[in-house]
Design a protein around this motif. Sequence first.
Motif, mmCIF file in Angstrom:
data_model
loop_
_atom_site.group_PDB
_atom_site.id
_atom_site.type_symbol
_atom_site.label_atom_id
_atom_site.label_comp_id
_atom_site.label_asym_id
_atom_site.label_seq_id
_atom_site.Cartn_x
_atom_site.Cartn_y
_atom_site.Cartn_z
ATOM 1 N N CYS A 1 -11.561 9.971 4.610
ATOM 2 C CA CYS A 1 -10.985 9.330 5.808
ATOM 3 C C CYS A 1 -11.138 7.820 5.738
ATOM 4 C CB CYS A 1 -11.641 9.867 7.076
ATOM 5 S SG CYS A 1 -11.214 11.576 7.429
ATOM 6 N N ASP A 2 -12.294 7.358 5.260
ATOM 7 C CA ASP A 2 -12.510 5.919 5.085
ATOM 8 C C ASP A 2 -11.521 5.352 4.067
ATOM 9 O OD1 ASP A 2 -14.708 5.877 6.842
ATOM 10 O OD2 ASP A 2 -16.107 6.346 5.207
ATOM 11 N N LEU A 3 -11.310 6.093 2.999
ATOM 12 C CA LEU A 3 -10.377 5.647 1.965
ATOM 13 C C LEU A 3 -8.963 5.534 2.532
ATOM 14 C CD1 LEU A 3 -9.776 4.910 -0.989
ATOM 15 C CD2 LEU A 3 -9.416 7.349 -1.407
ATOM 16 N N MET A 4 -8.535 6.534 3.280
ATOM 17 C CA MET A 4 -7.202 6.509 3.872
ATOM 18 C C MET A 4 -7.058 5.334 4.844
ATOM 19 S SD MET A 4 -5.795 8.897 2.255
ATOM 20 C CE MET A 4 -4.258 9.133 3.091
ATOM 21 N N ALA A 5 -8.078 5.109 5.644
ATOM 22 C CA ALA A 5 -8.044 3.984 6.584
ATOM 23 C C ALA A 5 -7.997 2.662 5.827
ATOM 24 C CB ALA A 5 -9.261 4.034 7.510
ATOM 25 N N TRP A 6 -8.785 2.565 4.779
ATOM 26 C CA TRP A 6 -8.790 1.337 3.960
ATOM 27 C C TRP A 6 -7.414 1.088 3.347
ATOM 28 C CZ3 TRP A 6 -8.143 0.634 -1.363
ATOM 29 C CH2 TRP A 6 -8.384 -0.670 -1.819
ATOM 30 N N LEU A 7 -6.812 2.142 2.769
ATOM 31 C CA LEU A 7 -5.492 1.994 2.150
ATOM 32 C C LEU A 7 -4.426 1.578 3.163
ATOM 33 C CD1 LEU A 7 -5.456 5.029 -0.292
ATOM 34 C CD2 LEU A 7 -5.293 2.606 -0.932
ATOM 35 N N SER A 8 -4.500 2.121 4.367
ATOM 36 C CA SER A 8 -3.460 1.830 5.357
ATOM 37 C C SER A 8 -3.673 0.511 6.101
ATOM 38 C CB SER A 8 -3.336 2.978 6.359
ATOM 39 O OG SER A 8 -4.500 3.086 7.128
ATOM 40 N N LYS A 9 -4.880 -0.035 6.069
ATOM 41 C CA LYS A 9 -5.141 -1.253 6.843
ATOM 42 C C LYS A 9 -5.724 -2.380 6.005
ATOM 43 C CE LYS A 9 -5.982 1.403 11.007
ATOM 44 N NZ LYS A 9 -6.989 1.955 11.872
#
Length: 138
Positions: A10-18
């Motif tokens: 989830c952290d990775l996805m948030a990092w990639l999107s923001k």
Amino acid sequence: MSNSESFSICDLMAWLSKDAKMLGRPCRIFAVLGEHLQALGIEVDRISTGISILDPNYHGEGLIWERGVGPRVRYFERTPDTSESYNQSLWKRSIETGQTIRHKFGHHDEFDQLMIIQELKVRGYTDYVAVPMTFWME
């Protein structure tokens, strides 16, 4: 977020999107992505991407990141050899079908006969994953 902190998908996805875009250059994003994947316990030796471009000499441009080497830009020239390599690739099959393809080397199937798989196997790789990303406007 550093590699020493707890890092989740989830952290990775948030990092990639923001946050990833704040790094600016795509090469830097690839380098940090490789670090984040390793922090998740995902052993990644190579990440690559490519996109078609309108150019008379090149049919695509891409990035490749390899552990211990770092990121670099590459261009795919329009030659019979590169066209044949791409036409045989799992990457092309993934894009055409819209499906993620994961191939573990050594199954002695049609994929093991592909040029890219043979080249990677010689270099010590054991798996190949192709994930299509499609961009369109509605």
